[in-house]
Scaffold this motif. Sequence first.
Motif, mmCIF file in Angstrom:
data_model
loop_
_atom_site.group_PDB
_atom_site.id
_atom_site.type_symbol
_atom_site.label_atom_id
_atom_site.label_comp_id
_atom_site.label_asym_id
_atom_site.label_seq_id
_atom_site.Cartn_x
_atom_site.Cartn_y
_atom_site.Cartn_z
ATOM 1 N N ASP A 179 33.557 -10.262 56.170
ATOM 2 C CA ASP A 179 33.816 -10.865 54.855
ATOM 3 C C ASP A 179 34.168 -9.788 53.834
ATOM 4 O O ASP A 179 35.109 -9.948 53.041
ATOM 5 C CB ASP A 179 32.595 -11.645 54.377
ATOM 6 C CG ASP A 179 32.363 -12.920 55.168
ATOM 7 O OD1 ASP A 179 33.308 -13.401 55.816
ATOM 8 O OD2 ASP A 179 31.222 -13.429 55.143
ATOM 9 N N GLN A 182 37.682 -8.477 54.448
ATOM 10 C CA GLN A 182 38.688 -9.438 54.027
ATOM 11 C C GLN A 182 38.938 -9.369 52.524
ATOM 12 O O GLN A 182 40.071 -9.550 52.057
ATOM 13 C CB GLN A 182 38.238 -10.843 54.432
ATOM 14 C CG GLN A 182 39.279 -11.928 54.221
ATOM 15 C CD GLN A 182 38.774 -13.263 54.729
ATOM 16 O OE1 GLN A 182 37.697 -13.734 54.358
ATOM 17 N NE2 GLN A 182 39.539 -13.882 55.621
ATOM 18 N N HIS A 187 45.912 -9.317 52.211
ATOM 19 C CA HIS A 187 45.638 -10.648 52.767
ATOM 20 C C HIS A 187 46.220 -10.832 54.160
ATOM 21 O O HIS A 187 45.736 -11.646 54.952
ATOM 22 C CB HIS A 187 46.164 -11.746 51.822
ATOM 23 C CG HIS A 187 47.664 -11.819 51.770
ATOM 24 N ND1 HIS A 187 48.389 -12.604 52.631
ATOM 25 C CD2 HIS A 187 48.568 -11.177 50.969
ATOM 26 C CE1 HIS A 187 49.688 -12.458 52.362
ATOM 27 N NE2 HIS A 187 49.820 -11.604 51.362
ATOM 28 N N HIS A 216 37.970 -15.848 60.418
ATOM 29 C CA HIS A 216 38.542 -14.524 60.671
ATOM 30 C C HIS A 216 39.396 -14.550 61.939
ATOM 31 O O HIS A 216 38.960 -15.029 62.989
ATOM 32 C CB HIS A 216 37.437 -13.482 60.831
ATOM 33 C CG HIS A 216 36.579 -13.346 59.614
ATOM 34 N ND1 HIS A 216 37.021 -12.759 58.446
ATOM 35 C CD2 HIS A 216 35.297 -13.741 59.374
ATOM 36 C CE1 HIS A 216 36.054 -12.777 57.551
ATOM 37 N NE2 HIS A 216 35.000 -13.369 58.079
#
Length: 382
Positions: A179, A182, A187, A216
Amino acid sequence: MRIVDFRITRFQFARDRVIGDSQVRADDAHVVALELIGEKGASGLGFAQSLFVPMPAEAEIERIFRFEIWPSLEGEQPLALVHRVTRPRGGNQRAWTLPFHEAIQVALWDLAAKQAGMPLWQMLGARRNRIKAYASGLDFHLSDADFVELFGHADALGYTAFKIKVGHKDFERDLHRLDLLQKVVRHDAQVMVDANEAWSPKETVMKLTRIREAGHTLLWVEDPILRNDFEGLRQIRQAASWVALNTGEYLDASGKRALMDADAVDILNVHGQITDVMRVGWLAADRGVPVSLGNTFLEVGVHCACALPDTEWLEYSFQNFDALVEEPIAIRDGIAIAPDRPGHGLELSEYARRELHRPDVLAASELGAPPISKPAPVSTAG
């Protein structure tokens, strides 16, 4: 050109961050430079390193090298040695006292390419001189803040693919790291995870499913289970077909061949022993198995990466080794560029010889601040 001499230089210095994975960690760098010297003065450079314990004192390293290894090199032609096929038998089938295998292969190929007057990548038959590099954190022991800083910096440098360490006892921490990644990288980044054999086959499939359900997408999972569990690896390939399986890092050339025989790999992970890499790469190409170059010391693996077909990636892990050489391998916007200089293009820096040379073993408390980069040359003008 025959090999007539050698030079050993011992280095020991602090790393600029702790590195490691689910199984190991390292705080200091323990490195030995090996220079094989030809009869006309040219030299080939290779590096040996110990991740966890200091190398012996320089005099002892030289004694061991002279006794165990030098007789097989003295008076030989580098161009002959890099292609020689041997089959050790009996008592000759043994490990050396110190980890010199990669250093010797790299130094021999460097010297052979210099003798031929060619950059190593050209001598290996490459038609290209660049390869995509992915940012690898060796980040398992970093705090969240340091993790974010490292990968944010990599993204700002233009990297488009990122590999993080997983395999924590609390799987929620692995998901948390994904997380965080990311949020800090572009992106459309490509993401890999490396468990360093922390999981079982069934556990791997369950956790890869959890990762996908958490939103993911992974380019590959690396070394999720024990290296020689070929049946388990094959089962993972079948059960988690949405993720490529990258493995082979911990296997020798024979093990990599057996891994491919077992149909237990999607992407074969190879490293820095150039002769072995090229031979295994030939087998992989014959079977249509893509290859990736894992960490190689000072990214010398860029030459093999450029030469092997179906090779798309070179690993770069931001270790503070650049001060050891005059001109490190260039990486721009996530693209590693093989040097046009004869040989592999790396030369031991005068700064390293002067400031980082440690003939005797030092305690960690004596190492001082880590070298971040090679400073400007010191003026010798009066």
